[in-house]
Design a protein around this motif. Structure first.
Motif, PDB file in Angstrom:
ATOM      1  N   ARG A  39       0.677  -1.358   0.081  1.00 44.28           N
ATOM      2  CA  ARG A  39       0.017  -0.227   0.101  1.00 44.28           C
ATOM      3  C   ARG A  39       0.834   1.232  -0.069  1.00 44.28           C
ATOM      4  NH1 ARG A  39      -4.292  -1.412   4.727  1.00 44.28           N
ATOM      5  NH2 ARG A  39      -4.205   0.906   4.444  1.00 44.28           N
ATOM      6  N   PRO A  40       1.852   1.387   0.987  1.00 46.84           N
ATOM      7  CA  PRO A  40       2.845   2.711   0.880  1.00 46.84           C
ATOM      8  C   PRO A  40       3.457   2.797  -0.441  1.00 46.84           C
ATOM      9  CG  PRO A  40       3.480   1.159   2.739  1.00 46.84           C
ATOM     10  CD  PRO A  40       2.053   0.451   2.199  1.00 46.84           C
ATOM     11  N   ALA A  41       3.897   1.474  -0.936  1.00 48.25           N
ATOM     12  CA  ALA A  41       4.606   1.631  -2.072  1.00 48.25           C
ATOM     13  C   ALA A  41       3.853   1.827  -3.378  1.00 48.25           C
ATOM     14  CB  ALA A  41       5.319   0.071  -2.383  1.00 48.25           C
ATOM     15  N   LEU A  42       2.646   1.560  -3.365  1.00 42.87           N
ATOM     16  CA  LEU A  42       1.797   1.876  -4.576  1.00 42.87           C
ATOM     17  C   LEU A  42       1.309   3.302  -4.167  1.00 42.87           C
ATOM     18  CD1 LEU A  42       0.065   1.392  -6.912  1.00 42.87           C
ATOM     19  CD2 LEU A  42      -1.748   0.527  -5.436  1.00 42.87           C
ATOM     20  N   ALA A  43       1.002   3.816  -3.268  1.00 41.04           N
ATOM     21  CA  ALA A  43       0.725   5.245  -2.899  1.00 41.04           C
ATOM     22  C   ALA A  43       1.799   6.242  -3.206  1.00 41.04           C
ATOM     23  CB  ALA A  43       0.431   5.172  -1.327  1.00 41.04           C
ATOM     24  N   SER A  44       3.050   5.839  -3.020  1.00 41.66           N
ATOM     25  CA  SER A  44       4.175   6.636  -3.286  1.00 41.66           C
ATOM     26  C   SER A  44       4.511   6.561  -4.814  1.00 41.66           C
ATOM     27  CB  SER A  44       5.662   6.121  -2.482  1.00 41.66           C
ATOM     28  OG  SER A  44       5.255   6.022  -1.032  1.00 41.66           O
ATOM     29  N   ALA A  45       4.293   5.606  -5.344  1.00 43.37           N
ATOM     30  CA  ALA A  45       4.406   5.314  -6.717  1.00 43.37           C
ATOM     31  C   ALA A  45       3.206   6.366  -7.643  1.00 43.37           C
ATOM     32  CB  ALA A  45       4.485   3.980  -7.497  1.00 43.37           C
ATOM     33  N   LEU A  46       2.083   6.329  -6.960  1.00 42.50           N
ATOM     34  CA  LEU A  46       0.994   7.430  -7.665  1.00 42.50           C
ATOM     35  C   LEU A  46       1.578   8.753  -7.728  1.00 42.50           C
ATOM     36  CD1 LEU A  46      -2.238   5.456  -6.560  1.00 42.50           C
ATOM     37  CD2 LEU A  46      -1.254   5.632  -8.896  1.00 42.50           C
ATOM     38  N   LEU A  47       1.926   9.032  -6.351  1.00 45.45           N
ATOM     39  CA  LEU A  47       2.128  10.596  -6.217  1.00 45.45           C
ATOM     40  C   LEU A  47       3.515  10.794  -6.843  1.00 45.45           C
ATOM     41  CD1 LEU A  47       0.675  12.283  -4.322  1.00 45.45           C
ATOM     42  CD2 LEU A  47       2.479  12.059  -2.512  1.00 45.45           C
ATOM     43  N   LEU A  48       4.402  10.168  -6.688  1.00 48.44           N
ATOM     44  CA  LEU A  48       5.573  10.370  -7.825  1.00 48.44           C
ATOM     45  C   LEU A  48       5.289  10.431  -9.124  1.00 48.44           C
ATOM     46  CD1 LEU A  48       8.650   8.459  -5.882  1.00 48.44           C
ATOM     47  CD2 LEU A  48       8.164  11.124  -6.090  1.00 48.44           C
ATOM     48  N   LEU A  52      -5.821  11.963  -2.968  1.00 49.31           N
ATOM     49  CA  LEU A  52      -6.705  11.077  -2.417  1.00 49.31           C
ATOM     50  C   LEU A  52      -6.632   9.802  -2.286  1.00 49.31           C
ATOM     51  CD1 LEU A  52      -9.846  12.870  -3.839  1.00 49.31           C
ATOM     52  CD2 LEU A  52      -9.045  13.205  -1.652  1.00 49.31           C
ATOM     53  N   ALA A  53      -5.856   9.284  -3.380  1.00 48.99           N
ATOM     54  CA  ALA A  53      -5.505   7.844  -3.469  1.00 48.99           C
ATOM     55  C   ALA A  53      -4.588   7.535  -2.611  1.00 48.99           C
ATOM     56  CB  ALA A  53      -5.189   7.458  -4.768  1.00 48.99           C
ATOM     57  N   PHE A  54      -3.487   8.248  -2.348  1.00 49.75           N
ATOM     58  CA  PHE A  54      -2.364   8.154  -1.280  1.00 49.75           C
ATOM     59  C   PHE A  54      -2.770   8.404  -0.049  1.00 49.75           C
ATOM     60  CE2 PHE A  54       0.689   9.722   1.671  1.00 49.75           C
ATOM     61  CZ  PHE A  54       1.800   9.264   1.137  1.00 49.75           C
ATOM     62  N   LEU A  55      -3.831   9.043   0.470  1.00 51.44           N
ATOM     63  CA  LEU A  55      -4.246   8.921   1.836  1.00 51.44           C
ATOM     64  C   LEU A  55      -5.109   7.938   1.954  1.00 51.44           C
ATOM     65  CD1 LEU A  55      -5.208  12.692   2.100  1.00 51.44           C
ATOM     66  CD2 LEU A  55      -3.250  11.613   3.072  1.00 51.44           C
ATOM     67  N   THR A  56      -6.212   7.482   0.974  1.00 46.32           N
ATOM     68  CA  THR A  56      -6.966   6.078   0.948  1.00 46.32           C
ATOM     69  C   THR A  56      -5.979   5.024   1.343  1.00 46.32           C
ATOM     70  OG1 THR A  56      -8.579   7.115  -0.372  1.00 46.32           O
ATOM     71  CG2 THR A  56      -8.584   4.747  -0.148  1.00 46.32           C
TER      72      THR A  56
END
Length: 343
Positions: free
Chosen positions: A77-86, A111-115
């Protein structure tokens, strides 16, 4: 002609000498980091007699350094969230993606990052912000800080140049007050003093308070950079827009700001780099960003003696991000110079 030849030969000799000196200075580092280093994951005992670096500490503690105390089963989850933001930030750095879809991406990505990080919805288990840490927090504080501070800085710059005394005085007072104190002071005020001023029952997480402090602090510096760019635009362009009946808002948005921002690319990107590095200061207020998680990894007495390897690993991560932003700055400047040349 002879003088030019002598100068050329002299420059070559100096270059060769400097390269030789640098090579002699860097060879011990190369030997420690590569030739005599321990690789793989043989355990800490294999590093006792090694004269070089002990890189197994990275493979053993890498997850803790990168993701902090986030649940091990949910690290995707944090890996995907970081990838989306970057990914959104990288797309923003490319002019060909500057369209309405990018604006939607900047709404969806945070929003996806926080979710993904917080969970509690869409079947994701809830993870409190106290368990967030590492690189995702550094990325979040940097991207959110830059993304929110940039438009606020533009508004402050316009306010400082406003013809209305009240707006100009408010903007100037804010900019000078914030720029007159270090970031660590703003972080301490947001973390320890702000809760005392809030009504009873109000509870804002330390993460949010630190994020707001970074945004407000960065906006003041960006405002001065943008103001300097706006002042390079000839006054004749303001007068021409006024003569054509163009509103003050359209004059700023369509004429002044595009020119002003293109003139201050280098200092603007330099501020972005500073924001990224300054996120390490939130460790002082007990937020587990990348530097704090590295310290947590070194709390293990088995690996504590290999702190140099851990900090080198952290330095490489910071260098990659800062170097990428530096290259982006040069690319934008070349694109701007090329476009001006074609005109």
């Amino acid at each position: 002609m002879r003088n030019k030849t002598k100068v050329s030969v002299g420059n070559r000799l100096v270059t060769i000498l400097v390269i030789g000196v640098v090579a002699l200075a860097l060879y011990p580092l190369f030997r420690w980091a590569v030739l005599d280093a321990v690789w793989g994951n043989p355990g800490p005992d294999a590093c006792k007699d090694a004269s070089g670096a002990c890189w197994p500490v990275i493979s053993e503690k890498g997850a803790l350094i990168i993701f902090g105390r986030y649940p091990a089963a949910e690290l995707w989850r944090p890996a995907l969230a970081s990838a989306l933001l970057l990914g959104t930030a990288i797309a923003t750095a490319m002019p060909r993606f500057w369209n309405k879809a990018l604006l939607l991406a900047w709404i969806a990505a945070p929003l996806a990052f926080l979710t993904l990080m917080g969970g509690g919805v869409l079947g994701l288990s809830s993870v409190p912000s106290s368990q967030w840490g590492g690189l995702p927090i550094t990325i979040m504080l940097s991207v959110f800080g830059i993304g929110c501070a940039f438009p606020l800085g533009i508004l402050l710059a316009c306010g400082r140049l406003s013809s209305k005394p009240v707006i100009r005085w408010v903007a100037t007072s804010y900019i000078e007050a914030v720029r007159g104190v270090p970031l660590i002071t703003v972080l301490f005020m947001a973390t320890f003093i702000l809760p005392l001023l809030l009504p009873s029952g109000w509870d804002i997480s330390a993460m949010v308070r630190a994020q707001v402090a970074i945004i407000l602090f960065t906006a003041a510096y960006l405002a001065e950079i943008v103001r300097a760019g706006m002042q390079t635009v000839p006054k004749g362009q303001y007068e021409a827009c006024e003569a054509l009946g163009i509103s003050r808002f359209e004059t700023y948005v369509k004429v002044v700001l595009p020119q002003a921002l293109s003139m201050v690319i280098a200092p603007t990107i330099n501020t972005f780099v500073t924001v990224l590095k300054d996120t390490s200061l939130v460790a002082i207020v007990s937020i587990s960003e990348l530097l704090m998680t590295a310290r947590q990894a070194l709390a293990d007495p088995v690996w504590r003696t290999h702190f140099i390897e851990v900090y080198v690993f952290i330095a490489v991560i910071y260098f990659v991000f800062c170097f990428a932003m530096g290259k982006w700055s040069k690319t934008l400047e070349r694109a701007y110079i090329f476009s001006k040349g074609r005109e």
